[in-house]
Design a protein around this motif. Structure first.
Motif, short mmCIF file in Angstrom:
data_model
loop_
_atom_site.label_atom_id
_atom_site.label_comp_id
_atom_site.label_asym_id
_atom_site.label_seq_id
_atom_site.Cartn_x
_atom_site.Cartn_y
_atom_site.Cartn_z
N VAL A 1 15.82 58.84 -35.25
CA VAL A 1 16.11 57.97 -34.11
C VAL A 1 14.96 56.98 -33.96
O VAL A 1 13.79 57.38 -33.94
N PRO A 2 15.23 55.69 -33.86
CA PRO A 2 14.14 54.71 -33.72
C PRO A 2 13.23 55.03 -32.54
O PRO A 2 13.70 55.44 -31.47
N LYS A 3 11.95 54.83 -32.75
CA LYS A 3 10.96 55.12 -31.72
C LYS A 3 11.25 54.34 -30.43
O LYS A 3 11.10 54.87 -29.33
N THR A 4 11.70 53.10 -30.57
CA THR A 4 11.99 52.30 -29.39
C THR A 4 13.09 52.92 -28.54
O THR A 4 13.06 52.87 -27.32
N HIS A 5 14.07 53.54 -29.21
CA HIS A 5 15.17 54.17 -28.48
C HIS A 5 14.68 55.43 -27.75
O HIS A 5 15.10 55.70 -26.61
N VAL A 6 13.81 56.18 -28.40
CA VAL A 6 13.26 57.38 -27.76
C VAL A 6 12.54 57.01 -26.47
O VAL A 6 12.75 57.63 -25.42
N TYR A 7 11.71 55.98 -26.52
CA TYR A 7 10.98 55.57 -25.31
C TYR A 7 11.92 54.97 -24.27
O TYR A 7 11.69 55.10 -23.06
N ARG A 8 13.02 54.37 -24.72
CA ARG A 8 13.98 53.79 -23.79
C ARG A 8 14.65 54.89 -22.95
O ARG A 8 14.79 54.75 -21.73
N VAL A 9 15.07 55.99 -23.61
CA VAL A 9 15.75 57.06 -22.85
C VAL A 9 14.77 57.78 -21.93
O VAL A 9 15.16 58.28 -20.87
N ILE A 10 13.49 57.82 -22.31
CA ILE A 10 12.49 58.42 -21.41
C ILE A 10 12.33 57.56 -20.16
O ILE A 10 12.38 58.06 -19.02
N ARG A 11 12.17 56.23 -20.37
CA ARG A 11 12.00 55.32 -19.23
C ARG A 11 13.22 55.32 -18.32
O ARG A 11 13.11 55.17 -17.09
N ALA A 12 14.41 55.49 -18.91
CA ALA A 12 15.65 55.48 -18.13
C ALA A 12 15.86 56.78 -17.35
O ALA A 12 16.82 56.88 -16.57
N GLY A 13 15.01 57.77 -17.58
CA GLY A 13 15.15 59.04 -16.87
C GLY A 13 16.22 59.94 -17.45
O GLY A 13 16.62 60.93 -16.83
N GLU A 14 16.69 59.62 -18.67
CA GLU A 14 17.74 60.45 -19.28
C GLU A 14 17.19 61.74 -19.86
O GLU A 14 17.93 62.69 -20.07
N VAL A 15 15.88 61.76 -20.13
CA VAL A 15 15.24 63.00 -20.58
C VAL A 15 14.66 63.69 -19.35
O VAL A 15 13.92 63.07 -18.58
N ARG A 16 15.00 64.94 -19.17
CA ARG A 16 14.52 65.68 -17.99
C ARG A 16 13.68 66.88 -18.43
O ARG A 16 14.01 67.56 -19.40
N VAL A 17 12.61 67.13 -17.69
CA VAL A 17 11.79 68.31 -17.90
C VAL A 17 11.88 69.15 -16.63
O VAL A 17 11.51 68.68 -15.55
N ASN A 18 12.42 70.36 -16.76
CA ASN A 18 12.66 71.23 -15.60
C ASN A 18 13.47 70.49 -14.53
O ASN A 18 13.15 70.53 -13.35
N LYS A 19 14.49 69.75 -15.00
CA LYS A 19 15.47 69.04 -14.17
C LYS A 19 14.89 67.80 -13.47
O LYS A 19 15.59 67.16 -12.67
N GLY A 20 13.65 67.47 -13.77
CA GLY A 20 13.05 66.29 -13.15
C GLY A 20 12.71 65.22 -14.17
O GLY A 20 12.59 65.49 -15.37
N ARG A 21 12.57 63.98 -13.69
CA ARG A 21 12.16 62.89 -14.58
C ARG A 21 10.74 63.15 -15.08
O ARG A 21 9.95 63.81 -14.40
N ALA A 22 10.45 62.63 -16.26
CA ALA A 22 9.11 62.83 -16.84
C ALA A 22 8.68 61.56 -17.56
O ALA A 22 9.51 60.73 -17.94
N GLN A 23 7.39 61.42 -17.71
CA GLN A 23 6.82 60.27 -18.41
C GLN A 23 6.57 60.62 -19.87
O GLN A 23 6.54 61.79 -20.25
N ALA A 24 6.37 59.58 -20.67
CA ALA A 24 6.14 59.79 -22.10
C ALA A 24 4.92 60.66 -22.35
O ALA A 24 4.89 61.45 -23.30
N ASP A 25 3.88 60.54 -21.48
CA ASP A 25 2.64 61.29 -21.72
C ASP A 25 2.61 62.64 -21.01
O ASP A 25 1.56 63.28 -20.94
N THR A 26 3.75 63.07 -20.47
CA THR A 26 3.82 64.39 -19.81
C THR A 26 3.50 65.49 -20.83
O THR A 26 4.07 65.52 -21.93
#
Length: 324
Positions: free
Chosen positions: A26-51
């Protein structure tokens, strides 16, 4: 939708690095895009790339479409163990031979870490803590736990480790030349290769891009037309020792990049048949990554071919009547 629970091997890793590993292709740009969009959740909450992920965390990864890939030829990686200097549950220290890359890439199919993983298929985690040039031999640390990797890399980053190298150079090194404090600049040469040069002119067009680099030098032994040095680096720049010593007019014996080509060829074709670079990571000091870890100092003996060259130079000195 995928839900993954963080285990010991992934604990301590940044979220972005974890996702890049899980979503290979998966392109790196897409990975960072889904993180910024809040689509990736850690323990049901939004998380930052450096979490930083902790053991037991649940990571929810949204569906992603992998690009169509041409089936690549799988390279065979031969399993290989290397001489062990120290090993426990947290880390492995080996004596890397010269001529072996630490990892695959840049025209190299595989290196030390890939071969170790093949040799230890049941190992849950094996990652390089730092790197050595392909031509350099000596101490190399591999972490066996994510927490150990993070702790050791933090020490290297903060320069809280002691790294000393043995280097045989041409010429007689001046006893009073103990510190080399010369900025270094990386660049890509006309041959497409990565090079490093010393920058001493403040009016150099690229002076502001050069990074301060410090090497401490001690003469271990004088060997006629050569000097055996102990070099301790206070900064960890690419090719630092090689460029610093060459800049001072004393290139490392056998250095194919910054050394004396004719002298190297004569030594390789002569009776001694020495055809490698004489740079060896001999000593490493650090704090063990376990809780309440103690300070450790590891030593790697010189390879046989380096010992034989020193012995030959010592014998030449005795034959010529030089004091030992």
């Amino acid at each position: 939708m995928r839900r993954l629970v963080i285990d010991e091997a992934s604990a301590g890793q940044r979220l972005d690095n974890f996702l890049l590993r899980e979503l290979k292709g998966v392109p790196k740009t897409h990975v960072y895009r889904v993180i910024r969009a809040g689509e990736v959740r850690v323990n049901k909450g939004r998380a930052q790339a450096d979490t930083r992920l902790e053991m037991g965390d649940e990571v929810r990864i949204p569906p992603v479409r992998l690009p169509e890939r041409v089936e690549a030829k799988v390279e065979f990686v031969p399993p290989r163990e290397f001489p062990v200097i120290f090993e426990d549950d947290y880390l492995l220290a080996i004596n890397k031979p010269a001529g072996v890359a630490v990892h695959g890439g840049s025209g190299v199919s595989f290196g030390v870490i890939e071969q170790l993983r093949q040799a230890r298929p049941t190992a849950k985690f094996l990652e390089l803590v730092h790197r050595l040039d392909k031509e350099t031999s000596g101490l190399l640390l591999i972490a066996k736990k994510r927490g150990a990797l993070v702790a050791l890399q933090d020490q290297f980053r903060e320069r809280e480790t002691g790294k000393t190298y043995a280097a045989l150079v041409s010429g007689e090194w001046a006893a009073n030349k103990k510190v080399i404090d010369v900025p270094l600049l990386k660049f890509i040469g006309s041959d497409g290769e990565r090079w490093v040069r010393a920058v001493t002119d403040p009016n150099d067009a690229h002076a502001d891009q050069a990074k301060r680099s410090i090497s401490l030098v001690r003469v271990a032994e004088r060997l006629g037309e050569h000097s055996l040095l102990d070099v301790t680096i206070k900064t960890g720049r690419t090719h630092q020792i090689r460029v610093h010593l060459a800049h001072e007019g004393h290139a490392i014996v056998g250095d194919p990049k910054y050394g004396d080509f004719e002298a190297n060829r004569a030594l390789a074709r002569g009776p001694l048949r020495f055809d490698r670079m004489f740079l060896h990571a001999k000593r490493l000091r650090f704090v063990h990554p376990s809780e309440g870890g103690k300070e450790m100092e590891l030593l790697a003996p010189l390879p046989a071919e380096c010992q034989q060259l020193i012995q030959a130079l010592q014998n030449q000195g005795k034959a010529q009547g030089r004091p030992s």
